[in-house]
Design an enzyme around this catalytic site. Structure first.
Site, PDB file in Angstrom:
ATOM      1  N   ASP A   1       0.646  -1.378  -0.080  1.00 15.11           N
ATOM      2  CA  ASP A   1       0.002   0.062   0.085  1.00 15.11           C
ATOM      3  C   ASP A   1       0.861   1.334  -0.101  1.00 15.11           C
ATOM      4  O   ASP A   1       1.882   1.115   0.500  1.00 15.11           O
ATOM      5  CB  ASP A   1      -0.949  -0.126   1.258  1.00 15.11           C
ATOM      6  CG  ASP A   1      -2.161   0.907   1.032  1.00 15.11           C
ATOM      7  OD1 ASP A   1      -2.284   1.437   0.091  1.00 15.11           O
ATOM      8  OD2 ASP A   1      -2.903   1.040   2.030  1.00 15.11           O
ATOM      9  N   GLY A   2       0.390   2.317  -0.613  1.00 18.10           N
ATOM     10  CA  GLY A   2       1.112   3.543  -0.487  1.00 18.10           C
ATOM     11  C   GLY A   2       1.771   4.292  -1.889  1.00 18.10           C
ATOM     12  O   GLY A   2       2.292   5.108  -1.704  1.00 18.10           O
TER      13      GLY A   2
ATOM     14  N   ARG B   1      -0.045   7.792  -2.754  1.00 19.69           N
ATOM     15  CA  ARG B   1       0.496   8.712  -1.702  1.00 19.69           C
ATOM     16  C   ARG B   1       2.086   8.901  -2.099  1.00 19.69           C
ATOM     17  O   ARG B   1       2.449  10.281  -2.022  1.00 19.69           O
ATOM     18  CB  ARG B   1       0.365   8.366  -0.417  1.00 19.69           C
ATOM     19  CG  ARG B   1      -0.761   8.622   0.209  1.00 19.69           C
ATOM     20  CD  ARG B   1      -1.139   7.975   1.525  1.00 19.69           C
ATOM     21  NE  ARG B   1      -1.609   6.883   1.269  1.00 19.69           N
ATOM     22  CZ  ARG B   1      -1.437   5.685   2.155  1.00 19.69           C
ATOM     23  NH1 ARG B   1      -1.238   6.116   3.437  1.00 19.69           N
ATOM     24  NH2 ARG B   1      -1.846   4.311   1.883  1.00 19.69           N
TER      25      ARG B   1
ATOM     26  N   ARG C   1      -0.221   9.102 -10.180  1.00 20.65           N
ATOM     27  CA  ARG C   1      -0.041   7.751  -9.175  1.00 20.65           C
ATOM     28  C   ARG C   1       0.599   6.534  -9.858  1.00 20.65           C
ATOM     29  O   ARG C   1       1.498   5.862  -9.246  1.00 20.65           O
ATOM     30  CB  ARG C   1      -1.716   7.412  -8.754  1.00 20.65           C
ATOM     31  CG  ARG C   1      -2.121   8.376  -8.077  1.00 20.65           C
ATOM     32  CD  ARG C   1      -4.019   8.030  -7.906  1.00 20.65           C
ATOM     33  NE  ARG C   1      -3.897   6.785  -7.234  1.00 20.65           N
ATOM     34  CZ  ARG C   1      -3.636   6.603  -6.057  1.00 20.65           C
ATOM     35  NH1 ARG C   1      -3.690   7.512  -5.285  1.00 20.65           N
ATOM     36  NH2 ARG C   1      -3.969   5.469  -5.553  1.00 20.65           N
TER      37      ARG C   1
ATOM     38  N   HIS D   1       2.910   3.469  -8.704  1.00 22.88           N
ATOM     39  CA  HIS D   1       2.854   1.908  -8.924  1.00 22.88           C
ATOM     40  C   HIS D   1       4.082   1.338 -10.034  1.00 22.88           C
ATOM     41  O   HIS D   1       4.567   0.064  -9.640  1.00 22.88           O
ATOM     42  CB  HIS D   1       1.657   1.882 -10.066  1.00 22.88           C
ATOM     43  CG  HIS D   1       0.499   2.057  -9.134  1.00 22.88           C
ATOM     44  ND1 HIS D   1       0.329   1.432  -7.898  1.00 22.88           N
ATOM     45  CD2 HIS D   1      -0.650   2.722  -9.852  1.00 22.88           C
ATOM     46  CE1 HIS D   1      -1.075   2.097  -7.644  1.00 22.88           C
ATOM     47  NE2 HIS D   1      -1.695   2.682  -8.674  1.00 22.88           N
TER      48      HIS D   1
ATOM     49  N   SER E   1      -7.189  -5.623  -6.253  1.00 23.10           N
ATOM     50  CA  SER E   1      -8.323  -6.187  -5.418  1.00 23.10           C
ATOM     51  C   SER E   1      -9.629  -6.092  -6.203  1.00 23.10           C
ATOM     52  O   SER E   1      -9.450  -5.339  -7.155  1.00 23.10           O
ATOM     53  CB  SER E   1      -8.506  -5.549  -3.979  1.00 23.10           C
ATOM     54  OG  SER E   1      -9.344  -4.224  -3.983  1.00 23.10           O
TER      55      SER E   1
ATOM     56  N   GLU F   1     -11.991  -4.802  -5.482  1.00 23.67           N
ATOM     57  CA  GLU F   1     -12.366  -3.459  -5.101  1.00 23.67           C
ATOM     58  C   GLU F   1     -11.900  -2.234  -6.189  1.00 23.67           C
ATOM     59  O   GLU F   1     -12.428  -1.205  -6.182  1.00 23.67           O
ATOM     60  CB  GLU F   1     -12.421  -3.036  -3.720  1.00 23.67           C
ATOM     61  CG  GLU F   1     -13.574  -3.414  -2.664  1.00 23.67           C
ATOM     62  CD  GLU F   1     -13.345  -5.241  -2.601  1.00 23.67           C
ATOM     63  OE1 GLU F   1     -12.147  -5.263  -2.429  1.00 23.67           O
ATOM     64  OE2 GLU F   1     -13.951  -5.874  -2.564  1.00 23.67           O
ATOM     65  N   ASN F   2     -10.654  -2.720  -6.483  1.00 22.66           N
ATOM     66  CA  ASN F   2      -9.612  -1.606  -7.191  1.00 22.66           C
ATOM     67  C   ASN F   2     -10.343  -1.068  -8.506  1.00 22.66           C
ATOM     68  O   ASN F   2      -9.760  -0.366  -9.252  1.00 22.66           O
ATOM     69  CB  ASN F   2      -8.230  -2.201  -7.254  1.00 22.66           C
ATOM     70  CG  ASN F   2      -7.497  -2.187  -6.020  1.00 22.66           C
ATOM     71  OD1 ASN F   2      -6.435  -3.064  -5.846  1.00 22.66           O
ATOM     72  ND2 ASN F   2      -7.968  -1.165  -5.151  1.00 22.66           N
TER      73      ASN F   2
ATOM     74  N   ARG G   1       1.657  -5.381   6.167  1.00 23.20           N
ATOM     75  CA  ARG G   1       0.775  -4.306   5.524  1.00 23.20           C
ATOM     76  C   ARG G   1       1.663  -3.105   5.473  1.00 23.20           C
ATOM     77  O   ARG G   1       2.117  -2.598   6.532  1.00 23.20           O
ATOM     78  CB  ARG G   1      -0.697  -3.953   5.962  1.00 23.20           C
ATOM     79  CG  ARG G   1      -1.153  -3.008   5.108  1.00 23.20           C
ATOM     80  CD  ARG G   1      -2.685  -2.603   5.401  1.00 23.20           C
ATOM     81  NE  ARG G   1      -3.111  -1.900   4.477  1.00 23.20           N
ATOM     82  CZ  ARG G   1      -4.490  -1.952   4.025  1.00 23.20           C
ATOM     83  NH1 ARG G   1      -5.144  -2.910   4.518  1.00 23.20           N
ATOM     84  NH2 ARG G   1      -4.944  -1.236   2.908  1.00 23.20           N
TER      85      ARG G   1
ATOM     86  N   ARG H   1      -5.437  -2.214   8.368  1.00 25.31           N
ATOM     87  CA  ARG H   1      -6.581  -3.111   7.942  1.00 25.31           C
ATOM     88  C   ARG H   1      -6.216  -4.346   7.034  1.00 25.31           C
ATOM     89  O   ARG H   1      -5.112  -4.312   6.530  1.00 25.31           O
ATOM     90  CB  ARG H   1      -7.465  -2.326   6.850  1.00 25.31           C
ATOM     91  CG  ARG H   1      -8.144  -0.898   7.485  1.00 25.31           C
ATOM     92  CD  ARG H   1      -9.114  -0.403   6.370  1.00 25.31           C
ATOM     93  NE  ARG H   1      -8.349  -0.061   5.081  1.00 25.31           N
ATOM     94  CZ  ARG H   1      -7.784   1.225   5.122  1.00 25.31           C
ATOM     95  NH1 ARG H   1      -7.695   1.895   6.159  1.00 25.31           N
ATOM     96  NH2 ARG H   1      -6.925   1.708   4.044  1.00 25.31           N
TER      97      ARG H   1
HETATM   98  C1  FPP Z   1      -1.890   0.022  -3.408  1.00 27.32           C
HETATM   99  O1  FPP Z   1      -1.394   1.534  -3.047  1.00 27.32           O
HETATM  100  C2  FPP Z   1      -1.275  -0.511  -4.530  1.00 27.32           C
HETATM  101  C3  FPP Z   1      -1.747  -0.951  -5.403  1.00 27.32           C
HETATM  102  C4  FPP Z   1      -3.400  -1.103  -5.868  1.00 27.32           C
HETATM  103  C5  FPP Z   1      -1.160  -1.598  -6.729  1.00 27.32           C
HETATM  104  C6  FPP Z   1      -0.073  -2.561  -6.445  1.00 27.32           C
HETATM  105  C7  FPP Z   1       0.743  -2.716  -7.465  1.00 27.32           C
HETATM  106  C8  FPP Z   1       2.114  -2.704  -7.692  1.00 27.32           C
HETATM  107  C9  FPP Z   1       3.174  -2.533  -6.592  1.00 27.32           C
HETATM  108  C10 FPP Z   1       2.591  -2.772  -8.888  1.00 27.32           C
HETATM  109  C11 FPP Z   1       3.339  -3.989  -9.334  1.00 27.32           C
HETATM  110  C12 FPP Z   1       3.007  -5.354  -8.760  1.00 27.32           C
HETATM  111  C13 FPP Z   1       3.406  -6.454  -9.285  1.00 27.32           C
HETATM  112  C14 FPP Z   1       3.209  -7.591  -8.952  1.00 27.32           C
HETATM  113  C15 FPP Z   1       4.340  -6.369 -10.881  1.00 27.32           C
HETATM  114  P1  FPP Z   1      -2.458   2.786  -3.334  1.00 27.32           P
HETATM  115  O2  FPP Z   1      -2.143   2.950  -4.706  1.00 27.32           O
HETATM  116  O3  FPP Z   1      -3.765   2.384  -2.929  1.00 27.32           O
HETATM  117  O4  FPP Z   1      -1.751   3.684  -2.594  1.00 27.32           O
HETATM  118  P2  FPP Z   1      -2.357   4.923  -1.899  1.00 27.32           P
HETATM  119  O5  FPP Z   1      -2.905   4.275  -0.628  1.00 27.32           O
HETATM  120  O6  FPP Z   1      -1.341   5.740  -1.097  1.00 27.32           O
HETATM  121  O7  FPP Z   1      -3.307   5.580  -2.692  1.00 27.32           O
END
Ligand code: FPP
Length: 249
Positions: free
Chosen positions: A27-28, A31, A40, A44, A72, A74-75, A195, A201
């Site tokens: 996560d994160g 941000r 964003r 990633h 997820s 939900e994403n 996490r 969570r």
């Molecule tokens: C959550 O952070 C992260 C995700 C929904 C995407 C996770 C994906 C990767 C790390 C990319 C590559 C993965 C693989 C397996 C190749 P967020 O965007 O919800 O962060 P935020 O809470 O700061 O908005």
């Protein structure tokens, strides 16, 4: 038990860890990028880089199974731009890392409902799973369109179909049987769920499988999460006592 407690005489000297199953809610990313005034998706992309670095050090950290929550159920509610950007990032990761994974003995699997993914990505997933099926050094599982409740619902539907077809006796359904219908049927339960980003969570991740897992929450945003961060978390984990509902011996 995945680590040798008998060698653990004091808190200062944890036993070496091996064959661990570590699951991570990464996560994160958003941000991390937004803090820098960047889109964003840049977060990633940096997150994918950290995945590659972590997979590389798994053998020396004693991690045999690494399961990552990448997208997820939900994403899908995120912007079309972010969803498409993430999907193409997953496809690029598979293409770019295929050679390295084969060389380094990484078996890549995907968990989650892949039927909603586009056909090209489904084909790529099928391809890399087959290409790496013989590997056993690190088992990397990526949760894509994954939700713990959805997984249990899909497993329940599959069991109901088998009962109706006379292949399964309803009275024999227990937790072992249900486990065999989950996406994780070939994986051990996680020892540790991490996490990142300071959120406390579970977010529908491995609800069934993490029944006895330890949880670690770290404030580090995923794009800043390095092999060293994992090493420190594992040091802390190795000092914890896991009793699996029993009593201290
Ligand atoms: C959550 O952070 C992260 C995700 C929904 C995407 C996770 C994906 C990767 C790390 C990319 C590559 C993965 C693989 C397996 C190749 P967020 O965007 O919800 O962060 P935020 O809470 O700061 O908005």
């Amino acid at each position: 038990m995945m680590f040798d407690k008998s060698a653990q005489s004091g808190r200062e000297c944890p036993a070496p860890l091996r064959d661990l199953h570590v699951a991570v809610i990464m996560d994160g990313n958003g941000r991390w990028a937004q803090n820098r005034g960047w889109p964003r998706l840049v977060g990633h992309r940096k997150g994918a880089e950290q995945v590659r670095k972590l997979v590389e050090v798994c053998p020396e950290l004693g991690i045999r199974y690494l399961t990552l929550y990448a997208f997820s159920t939900e994403n899908w509610k995120r912007s079309t731009e972010e969803v498409l950007g993430l999907m193409s990032l997953f496809a690029r990761y598979i293409r770019r890392e295929a050679g390295r994974m084969k060389r380094e003995g990484v078996r890549l699997r995907f968990i989650g409902d892949r039927s909603r993914l586009d056909d090209d990505l489904q084909a790529l997933i099928q391809w890399i799973e087959t290409e790496t099926a013989g590997n056993d050094r690190v088992h990397l599982s990526v949760a894509l369109n994954y939700g713990g409740r959805d997984e249990i619902a899909r497993a329940s539907r599959a069991m109901a179909r088998d009962v109706a077809a006379g292949k399964l006796d309803a009275d024999e359904i227990n937790d072992n049987v249900l486990s065999r219908y989950l996406d994780t049927r070939d994986l051990p339960d996680p020892d540790l769920v991490v996490r990142t980003s300071g959120e406390f969570r579970v977010s529908n991740f491995l609800l069934w499988q993490a029944a006895y897992a330890e949880y670690v929450f770290t404030p580090t945003l995923w794009p800043d999460f390095s092999p060293k961060t994992m090493e420190n978390i594992l040091k802390d984990f190795s000092l914890r006592e896991r009793r699996f509902g029993g009593v201290k011996v």
